[in-house]
Scaffold this motif. Structure first.
Motif, short mmCIF file in Angstrom:
data_model
loop_
_atom_site.label_atom_id
_atom_site.label_comp_id
_atom_site.label_asym_id
_atom_site.label_seq_id
_atom_site.Cartn_x
_atom_site.Cartn_y
_atom_site.Cartn_z
N GLU A 331 0.81 -1.22 0.00
CA GLU A 331 0.00 0.00 0.00
C GLU A 331 0.84 1.26 0.00
O GLU A 331 0.54 2.23 -0.69
CB GLU A 331 -0.94 -0.03 1.22
N LEU A 334 -0.12 7.01 1.97
CA LEU A 334 -1.44 7.44 1.54
C LEU A 334 -1.47 8.88 1.05
O LEU A 334 -2.52 9.37 0.65
CB LEU A 334 -2.44 7.30 2.70
N VAL A 337 -2.86 9.28 -2.48
CA VAL A 337 -4.29 8.99 -2.51
C VAL A 337 -5.07 10.13 -1.85
O VAL A 337 -6.15 10.52 -2.31
CB VAL A 337 -4.59 7.66 -1.80
N GLU A 338 -4.48 10.69 -0.81
CA GLU A 338 -5.14 11.80 -0.12
C GLU A 338 -5.33 13.00 -1.05
O GLU A 338 -6.40 13.61 -1.08
CB GLU A 338 -4.31 12.19 1.10
N LYS A 340 -5.52 12.91 -4.30
CA LYS A 340 -6.52 12.53 -5.28
C LYS A 340 -7.93 12.64 -4.69
O LYS A 340 -8.88 13.07 -5.37
CB LYS A 340 -6.25 11.10 -5.75
N ALA A 341 -8.05 12.25 -3.43
CA ALA A 341 -9.35 12.31 -2.76
C ALA A 341 -9.86 13.74 -2.67
O ALA A 341 -11.04 14.02 -2.92
CB ALA A 341 -9.24 11.70 -1.37
N VAL A 349 -13.56 8.50 -2.82
CA VAL A 349 -12.14 8.23 -2.51
C VAL A 349 -11.78 8.82 -1.15
O VAL A 349 -11.03 8.22 -0.37
CB VAL A 349 -11.23 8.79 -3.62
N THR A 353 -10.29 6.75 1.97
CA THR A 353 -9.01 7.17 2.55
C THR A 353 -9.19 7.47 4.04
O THR A 353 -8.32 7.15 4.86
CB THR A 353 -8.46 8.40 1.82
#
Length: 430
Positions: A331, A334, A337-338, A340-341, A349, A353
């Protein structure tokens, strides 16, 4: 006089206890009657036979008493006559019961019914005695498994002001046993509220009784309500676990929960320190892994091993720890991804997250991402608010957590959020 057994519920209700002694007015001379009972004017045909019957009862000569009472009954013309005959019949039957019990013999109370019914129907019977005699008839009907009859008698006794402290609980059991669980539950709630108002502590068994009975009938909302009352009144870790398991963690539970909802219940068990054994820890860990939360999987397994609930030799736990560590390594961070969220067109998302951060115990980030998810929309708002509340609760923001939980509106999540709120105000005592 000796007593008649009562109906009981749970520890206070399930075991038979002593009832109320039968009382009857004495007669002999008119002056004595006026002192101890209603003022009576007896027919000449009744007066002599009644006096003879009373003397025979005192001497335990029941054959003579029966003969004299039959004579009195045959000559009875007025309510006064009929009152005194029934009162003496009741006295005689009660004396027989007293003597039988004193001799450790079986006591048959069937003979009490006719005089009690006659006294209840007689306008000369004092109101306080009518209430008491209805109660006695209720006890007899309950012991004879005539629940409907017992309920009727008890209700009349209540209406007439009879206030035996066990009467409300007797009504509860009768209604429950007759299949009126909703009515019994309502009666029990009133009885408990009355005890609390009187400064008493209702028995723990009463709550467990209500939970079991309503759950047997699949009355989910009522069961949930009793579970909440139970953990408020008795907030031990064991009771928290019992309540949560009964609510939604087994096939026979009050409601059916999906895996994500059950994980939130396991999180509450963890917060209340009520994860009980290896099964609890390993199931919780497995389900978080299934939901893509390996950090939480690892944390739960480590906690279970540290507590001694998960044996070091557990193959299932060790294998689950291995795959969780692999998932964590894969993984990575994050942070990407954060970003992108936060830039996403909807909150899905961000919500996922936030779940990941919640599993990592990074509550500040979880709170931030959940709020982003709610702002952007396109998510299950009840699920996100539940987990926002959990993150806020675990971060120490009690007021913020309550606000988030209050925003959860639909079942079963509304109950889950409500249980979390109760936990904030009623943490386990032991």
């Amino acid at each position: 006089m000796k007593t008649i057994s009562r109906v009981a519920v749970a520890a206070a209700l399930m075991a038979g206890v002593a009832g109320v002694a039968v009382s009857t007015p004495a007669i002999a001379k008119e002056k004595k009657a006026e002192q101890k009972g209603p003022a009576l004017k007896l027919s000449k045909e009744v007066q002599g036979a009644a006096a003879a019957a009373q003397a025979a009862i005192a001497a335990k000569d029941f054959a003579t008493a029966g003969t004299q009472l039959a004579t009195a009954q045959a000559g009875a013309k007025t309510d006064d006559d009929r009152y005194i005959v029934a009162a003496l019949q009741l006295q005689m039957e009660a004396t027989k019961i007293q003597d039988a019990r004193a001799a450790n013999q079986t006591a048959n109370d069937a003979g009490l019914k006719a005089p009690l019914e006659a006294l209840v129907a007689n306008p000369k019977t004092p109101a306080v005695d009518v209430a008491k005699y209805n109660y006695q008839l209720g006890i007899m009907a309950a012991n004879a498994k005539d629940n409907a009859g017992a309920i009727n008698y008890f209700q009349r006794a209540q209406q007439l002001g009879y206030n035996d402290p066990n009467l409300p609980l007797q009504m509860v059991k009768l209604k429950m046993d007759a299949g009126d669980v909703a009515g019994g539950s309502a009666e029990l709630e009133k009885a408990i509220d009355a005890q609390v108002a009187a400064g008493q502590k209702p028995s723990e068994d009463l709550y467990r009784y209500a939970i079991a009975k309503t759950n047997q009938k699949k009355m989910g909302p009522q069961t949930a309500g009793w579970i909440k009352k139970y953990v408020v009144a008795y907030p031990s870790a064991k009771n928290w676990r019992d309540g949560l398991v009964t609510y939604g963690m087994t096939q026979s539970s009050a409601v059916t929960l999906d895996k994500g909802q059950k994980v939130d219940m396991y999180r509450l068990m963890r917060a209340t320190k009520s994860l009980a054994d290896q099964y609890d820890y390993e199931t919780y860990a497995q389900w978080t892994y299934d939901l893509g939360l390996p950090y939480e999987t690892k944390a739960v397994l480590e906690e279970g091993k540290a507590s001694g609930k998960i044996p070091a030799s557990s193959a299932s736990a060790n294998d689950l720890m291995r795959v969780a560590n692999q998932a964590i390594a894969t993984e990575g961070s994050l942070s990407g991804v954060e970003a992108k969220a936060k830039a996403g067109a909807n909150g899905r998302v961000a919500a996922n997250t936030g779940d990941a951060y919640l599993g990592m115990n990074n509550y500040a980030k979880a709170i931030e991402l959940y709020r982003v998810a709610l702002q952007k929309g396109g998510v299950d708002a009840d699920a996100v608010n539940t987990r926002l509340g959990i993150a806020l609760a675990n971060s120490g923001d009690k007021a913020g957590a309550k606000t988030a939980f209050a925003a959860v509106k639909t079942a079963p999540r509304a109950d889950i959020a409500s249980l979390w709120t109760l936990y904030l105000d009623n943490p386990p005592t032991a």
